[in-house]
Design a protein around this motif. Structure first.
Motif, mmCIF file in Angstrom:
data_model
loop_
_atom_site.group_PDB
_atom_site.id
_atom_site.type_symbol
_atom_site.label_atom_id
_atom_site.label_comp_id
_atom_site.label_asym_id
_atom_site.label_seq_id
_atom_site.Cartn_x
_atom_site.Cartn_y
_atom_site.Cartn_z
ATOM 1 N N UNK A 79 27.886 41.682 34.973
ATOM 2 C CA UNK A 79 29.166 41.667 34.303
ATOM 3 C C UNK A 79 30.217 42.505 34.813
ATOM 4 N N UNK A 80 29.822 43.839 35.622
ATOM 5 C CA UNK A 80 30.777 44.704 35.897
ATOM 6 C C UNK A 80 31.298 44.153 37.394
ATOM 7 N N UNK A 81 30.290 43.543 38.309
ATOM 8 C CA UNK A 81 30.414 43.015 39.442
ATOM 9 C C UNK A 81 31.671 41.685 39.253
ATOM 10 N N UNK A 82 31.187 41.052 38.236
ATOM 11 C CA UNK A 82 31.985 39.751 38.141
ATOM 12 C C UNK A 82 33.435 40.048 37.899
ATOM 13 N N UNK A 83 33.734 41.192 37.180
ATOM 14 C CA UNK A 83 35.199 41.396 37.009
ATOM 15 C C UNK A 83 35.975 41.865 38.353
ATOM 16 N N UNK A 84 35.306 41.976 39.401
ATOM 17 C CA UNK A 84 35.791 42.457 40.821
ATOM 18 C C UNK A 84 35.991 41.306 41.698
ATOM 19 N N UNK A 85 35.833 39.977 41.070
ATOM 20 C CA UNK A 85 35.810 38.897 41.981
ATOM 21 C C UNK A 85 37.183 38.502 42.497
ATOM 22 N N UNK A 86 38.192 38.950 41.887
ATOM 23 C CA UNK A 86 39.517 38.720 42.204
ATOM 24 C C UNK A 86 40.117 39.765 42.648
ATOM 25 N N UNK A 87 39.392 40.778 43.300
ATOM 26 C CA UNK A 87 39.825 41.908 43.972
ATOM 27 C C UNK A 87 40.696 41.600 45.163
#
Length: 774
Positions: A79-87
């Protein structure tokens, strides 16, 4: 005290400098990568992933990827990694993509939440981002998004960047593996990618074709010639796949070459061979071997010398390459030994070669034996028999035996070498030498004496058997002892007594002694040896049924075998005793049994002629042929059928029509000039056209291919129309032209007549302005 204080201050200063250096070089990525594999604080990683600093996020992702490489389960951070997919940070996004590819199957619901981000990235200005987004989208592995994946592949297949189109080609097999029902939608995309003009994506499109529809070779008709021409520009591994695909197409769609000359080959097949030959100079061994495969399976035998030198330069690259190249050469030399025979020194066995390479070299040297290099190769085999590896010793001794059978002129030299090896202290050497000697002796005794090469130093086969029989105590290998016992029993018969032998009538003096020695050790022998001891006793008793010592000795052996622990020995004993019931009834301790009693000649035929035709007993070396595999497959290396090997189809005697491969580039271009002339001739008639019309300036140079022909000089368009008008006027006044003296009279006309003349002149001008082709 002062020294202690100074030392403590120095250590503090060093620690402070180290901390300051790490802090300032953190962004430069100068820290050691070993610290990433240390046991991290998992809570700290969560905080770093939720941080607003790209540096913290990048450090956390690096630690996660490092732990993933150690096979740690880190799906809880999905869940935490998916948040950074649009970095916006490209490095962070790369690591996020790697993480999602690994754990998307564990959290399919959360992975679906990131699909919108991937679809948005498909329109990113950077080709790298677009390709990575497609790669992750196809690697998620969720069947319900198959339609979305197909649309993404279709979009990327029409991308302006060849790198993105390459990613689209590699995504097709993943989508097909996810759901095979998408094949009808993937085939048009694959066809579009095969028509791509960029060499960067052709190799990936070929890989996709091989994985999705390897039998749909009809899709390559229009692309075959272009793929042949672009072959040299494709990447190295793409060249390997493309040549494999074109080879299958050629054997399926093109006619088989019937002659040795290039003029007799099909033009399309000649195009493939011509396009492949420059790749012999490639630095990649796989590409060179792929070209060898193309030439070997497509070209006539006259082209085979082209593969010689490329194959000879490859073994020096690495041991792994040498292993594969030797398998290729071994297969080719089995059908074309003269091709590599002059270069046999390139394949001599080296001490540092691995076992399989040594075995392949021994088998290869057997294929390359000629009358010129026979002695050199035979000496090589004798040297290999002293190797420390037992498998190499076995292969070398078998190769010596095969040399003797293939070239009878070296029979005595091989026998002498094998007899010398029997005295060796190594059981492996002795046992294998005995096995090969048995095969050679059996060969000599079955070949008519007139066909053998006479020699004063030739050792008779019976002398060899005698020598082996006298050394039966030194031969400890069970298979070798069984071979010696079989030879003694099979060839111990003599027409007369040997001079000074003191043996039994009709039997060599060394045969009963062998039975006496083995009878003492019968209980300690292996099952294979026990069976041969019983058979030897029966054979000797048939040869000399009146000999009382043989009767007693045979009875003793059969008594031991009757109560042996092995049932094969007991069954063999009962069979032999029943056969000998008519010659020695006393052998049966249970008394006489009913049944048919055989005569001596019948028993002799059963015992001596049952297996007389078997010559080979491990005396030959393994030689690779096309039954073990084809060039380019794993089967030719391993020597057995392998799953996944791609086998080439059989040749078609007559291929499909060549016109199916014609494209717009291959169709000859018809010039507009020729087309205009043809239309003009059809409208006006060939008799009225004196010269062709061209839409070119009068001062320009007409096309060279037509000028100077039989159609007359070139003229411009205006001149053409003037000539046309003059011809029409001449045809109207043909009667007046026949009269030499023509008088022109002026007639006065009234106003109405002048208006009529003006109308006729206007119609004449309009007629002159019309195009005669209409």
């Amino acid at each position: 005290m002062a020294l202690n204080a100074l030392s403590e201050n120095a250590s503090r200063l060093g620690m402070r400098l180290q901390e300051s250096f790490e802090e300032h070089t953190r962004d430069l990525n100068l820290r050691g990568s070993a610290s990433l594999f240390d046991a991290p604080d998992l809570k700290n990683i969560r905080k770093q992933l939720d941080s607003t600093s790209d540096r913290e996020k990048l450090d956390a992702m690096k630690r996660l990827i490092a732990l993933i490489s150690k096979n740690r389960n880190l799906s809880e951070y999905f869940a935490q990694v998916v948040k950074n997919v649009a970095s916006q940070n490209l490095e962070i996004r790369k690591l996020v993509y790697i993480y999602l590819l690994r754990y998307s199957s564990f959290e399919p619901d959360l992975a679906l939440l990131s699909i919108n981000s991937f679809q948005k990235d498909l329109t990113d200005p950077s080709p790298l981002i677009r390709a990575m987004a497609l790669r992750v989208l196809t690697g998620i592995g969720v069947p319900m998004i198959g339609s979305i994946v197909v649309l993404a592949i279709k979009k990327c297949a029409a991308d302006t960047s060849p790198y993105v189109r390459k990613a689209a080609a590699l995504a097709i097999p993943k989508c097909y593996e996810l759901d095979q029902s998408h094949l009808p939608a993937l085939l048009p995309i694959l066809t579009t990618l095969l028509r791509d003009r960029s060499p960067l994506s052709i190799g990936s499109a070929t890989v996709a074709f091989q994985a999705v529809c390897p039998t749909r070779l009809d899709l390559l008709h229009q692309q075959y010639r272009r793929l042949c021409r672009i072959l040299v520009d494709v990447d190295e591994w793409g060249q390997v796949e493309l040549m494999e695909l074109l080879t299958r197409y050629a054997r399926t769609m093109l006619p088989r070459p019937s002659g040795e000359e290039e003029e007799e080959m099909d033009k399309d097949l000649q195009l493939l061979l011509t396009s492949s030959e420059p790749l012999f100079q490639s630095r990649n061994p796989a590409v060179v071997l792929a070209v060898v495969r193309v030439v070997y399976y497509l070209a006539p035998p006259s082209h085979l010398p082209k593969i010689l030198h490329p194959l000879l330069r490859l073994p020096h690259i690495s041991p792994a390459v040498e292993r594969v190249v030797l398998s290729y050469v071994l297969l080719i030399s089995s059908s074309h030994p003269a091709l590599f025979a002059p270069y046999y020194t390139r394949f001599l066995v080296r001490t540092d070669d691995i076992r399989q390479v040594k075995q392949d070299k021994i088998s290869l040297l057997l294929n390359l034996i000629t009358s010129d290099n026979l002695q050199a190769i035979l000496r090589e085999f004798i040297d290999c028999a002293e190797d420390v590896d037992e498998q190499i010793v076995m292969a070398a001794l078998r190769a010596i035996g095969r040399c003797a059978r293939l070239h009878p002129e070296c029979m005595q030299q091989c026998l002498t070498a094998l007899m010398t090896m029997i005295k060796s202290g190594h059981d492996v050497v002795v046992s294998n030498a005995v096995l090969v000697l048995k095969s050679l002796v059996q060969t000599q005794l079955q070949v008519p004496s007139s066909s053998l090469i006479p020699s004063s130093s030739t050792q008779p086969p019976l002398a060899i058997i005698s020598h082996l029989a006298r050394r039966i105590d030194d031969i400890r290998h069970s298979q070798a002892r069984a071979c010696v016992l079989w030879l003694v029993g099979q060839y111990s018969e003599m027409d007369t007594k040997e001079p000074g032998g003191g043996g039994l009538e009709g039997i060599a003096d060394w045969a009963p002694d062998v039975l006496r020695k083995t009878a003492k050790t019968f209980s300690n022998e292996t099952t294979e040896v026990k069976l041969q001891i019983c058979t030897l006793a029966a054979k000797l008793l048939v040869l000399s049924p009146t000999s009382q010592p043989l009767r007693l000795l045979s009875r003793y052996v059969f008594s031991l075998a009757r109560y042996d622990a092995n049932y094969d020995v007991r069954d063999r004993t009962r069979m032999l005793v029943s056969l000998l019931a008519g010659l020695a009834p006393t052998l049966d301790e249970d008394g006489e049994r009913g049944g048919v009693v055989l005569r001596r000649e019948q028993v002799r035929r059963v015992l001596f002629e049952g297996k007389a035709g078997i010559i080979e007993n491990g005396g030959g070396a393994l030689i690779a042929d096309e039954d073990h595999g084809m060039i380019g497959s794993m089967g030719v290396i391993t020597g057995r059928d392998m799953r996944g090997d791609r086998h080439l189809p059989f040749w078609l005697e007559q291929g499909i029509a060549s016109s199916l491969r014609d494209t717009e580039e291959d169709i000859p271009v018809v010039s507009f000039t020729a087309l205009s002339s043809a239309q003009a001739q059809r409208s006006l008639g060939s008799s009225q056209i004196t010269s062709p019309a061209v839409l070119t300036p009068t001062e320009g140079t007409p096309p060279g291919g037509i000028r100077g022909g039989s159609k007359g000089p070139w003229t411009d368009l205006d001149k053409f129309y003037e000539d046309d008008d003059s011809e029409e006027d001449g045809s109207e006044n043909s009667d007046e032209e026949q009269d030499d003296n023509v008088e022109h009279e002026d007639e006065e006309e009234d106003g109405d007549g002048e208006e009529d003349d003006e109308d006729e002149e206007e119609e004449e001008e309009e007629r002159k302005g019309e195009d005669p082709r209409t």
